[in-house]
Design a protein around this motif. Structure first.
Motif, PDB file in Angstrom:
ATOM      1  N   ASP A  79     -11.032  24.202 -23.076  1.00  0.00           N
ATOM      2  CA  ASP A  79     -12.504  24.238 -23.046  1.00  0.00           C
ATOM      3  C   ASP A  79     -13.136  22.851 -22.993  1.00  0.00           C
ATOM      4  O   ASP A  79     -14.314  22.679 -23.272  1.00  0.00           O
TER       5      ASP A  79
ATOM      6  N   GLN B 195     -16.559  31.007 -18.751  1.00  0.00           N
ATOM      7  CA  GLN B 195     -17.457  30.022 -18.133  1.00  0.00           C
ATOM      8  C   GLN B 195     -18.898  30.552 -18.134  1.00  0.00           C
ATOM      9  O   GLN B 195     -19.843  29.828 -18.418  1.00  0.00           O
ATOM     10  N   ARG B 196     -19.028  31.851 -17.801  1.00  0.00           N
ATOM     11  CA  ARG B 196     -20.366  32.468 -17.796  1.00  0.00           C
ATOM     12  C   ARG B 196     -21.026  32.345 -19.165  1.00  0.00           C
ATOM     13  O   ARG B 196     -22.221  32.146 -19.287  1.00  0.00           O
TER      14      ARG B 196
ATOM     15  N   ARG C  43     -20.566  30.018 -21.114  1.00  0.00           N
ATOM     16  CA  ARG C  43     -20.592  28.575 -21.418  1.00  0.00           C
ATOM     17  C   ARG C  43     -19.719  28.252 -22.638  1.00  0.00           C
ATOM     18  O   ARG C  43     -20.109  27.456 -23.514  1.00  0.00           O
ATOM     19  N   SER C  44     -18.555  28.866 -22.683  1.00  0.00           N
ATOM     20  CA  SER C  44     -17.631  28.627 -23.806  1.00  0.00           C
ATOM     21  C   SER C  44     -16.783  27.388 -23.537  1.00  0.00           C
ATOM     22  O   SER C  44     -15.557  27.444 -23.546  1.00  0.00           O
ATOM     23  N   TYR C  45     -17.440  26.303 -23.213  1.00  0.00           N
ATOM     24  CA  TYR C  45     -16.700  25.060 -22.984  1.00  0.00           C
ATOM     25  C   TYR C  45     -17.572  23.899 -23.437  1.00  0.00           C
ATOM     26  O   TYR C  45     -18.764  24.049 -23.678  1.00  0.00           O
TER      27      TYR C  45
ATOM     28  N   ASP D 142     -18.858  20.250 -22.252  1.00  0.00           N
ATOM     29  CA  ASP D 142     -18.961  19.302 -21.139  1.00  0.00           C
ATOM     30  C   ASP D 142     -18.757  17.913 -21.728  1.00  0.00           C
ATOM     31  O   ASP D 142     -19.669  17.302 -22.273  1.00  0.00           O
TER      32      ASP D 142
ATOM     33  N   GLN E  45     -14.576  24.985 -17.708  1.00  0.00           N
ATOM     34  CA  GLN E  45     -15.775  24.414 -17.076  1.00  0.00           C
ATOM     35  C   GLN E  45     -15.654  24.398 -15.552  1.00  0.00           C
ATOM     36  O   GLN E  45     -16.606  24.697 -14.836  1.00  0.00           O
TER      37      GLN E  45
END
Length: 206
Positions: free
Chosen positions: A117, A162-163, A165-167, A169, A95
């Motif tokens: 992640d 990150q592009r 969105r493999s995390y 929040d 992230q």
């Protein structure tokens, strides 16, 4: 040195940190019980350094807690395991693109890499090609040799993740309690719900 840095997925069983470290250090994804023991023994042997203020709970209570296969590890455990193996551990956060280094300043000559992640740790390895079997993975890098190049490749991979969105929040993600189906937002609310009800089975939902 030809090859590509890839993410080796570690099972999500609450022991991912320990098994990811086991993989990058020993090519073994089943080291969690042993590495939990190492962590507990290290903490028990130095109650001054590993005080309640440092651990967030009394030394003895922490040792019992970390031996529980349901409990997750984090920064304290990574620092202990870096010293145990005598190698730096670089943990990349998808992230924030931050890289936290454990075992720094100890004159360790080798480094291994993990990727995080927000909830889960996987291993990073150098592979001859994308589809190559795991036995060809290189996971230990000389700091004055291959580490620089591998770091650049690792950062590219982390940026790519990150592009996509493999995390997770963890401050703002939405979870549903698998027991009573109540919705909570963020890690804080999940922890509060778990403490209030004893329910620990959460699923992320969008």
């Amino acid at each position: 040195m030809e090859g590509t840095v890839i993410r080796r997925v570690i099972p999500s069983d609450n022991s991912c940190l320990f098994n990811a470290v086991g993989y990058v250090m020993d090519h073994d994804k089943n080291k969690a019980p042993e590495l939990r023991q190492v962590t507990a023994a290290t903490v028990a042997s130095d109650p001054t350094q590993y005080s309640e203020a440092f651990l967030g709970k009394p030394n003895e209570e922490y040792c019992t807690w970390i031996l529980d296969p349901e409990k997750w590890g984090g920064a304290i455990e990574l620092a202990i395991l870096a010293d145990y193996y005598g190698r730096e551990i670089a943990a990349y956060d998808i992230q924030t693109l931050r890289c936290d280094l454990y075992g720094q300043g100890k004159n360790y000559h080798e480094r291994v890499m993990l990727i995080y992640d927000g909830l889960h740790y996987d291993a990073l390895a150098m592979s001859p090609s994308d589809g190559a079997p795991e036995e060809f993975d290189q996971t230990i890098f000389m700091k004055d040799g291959t580490a620089g190049m591998v770091e650049r490749l690792a950062l590219n991979l982390v940026r790519e993740q990150q592009r996509k969105r493999s995390y997770t929040d963890t401050a703002n993600f939405t979870l549903r309690c698998g027991v009573c189906q109540i919705g909570v937002i963020g890690q804080k609310e999940a922890v509060e719900h778990a403490q209030a009800t004893g329910h620990v089975n959460f699923q992320e939902y969008k």
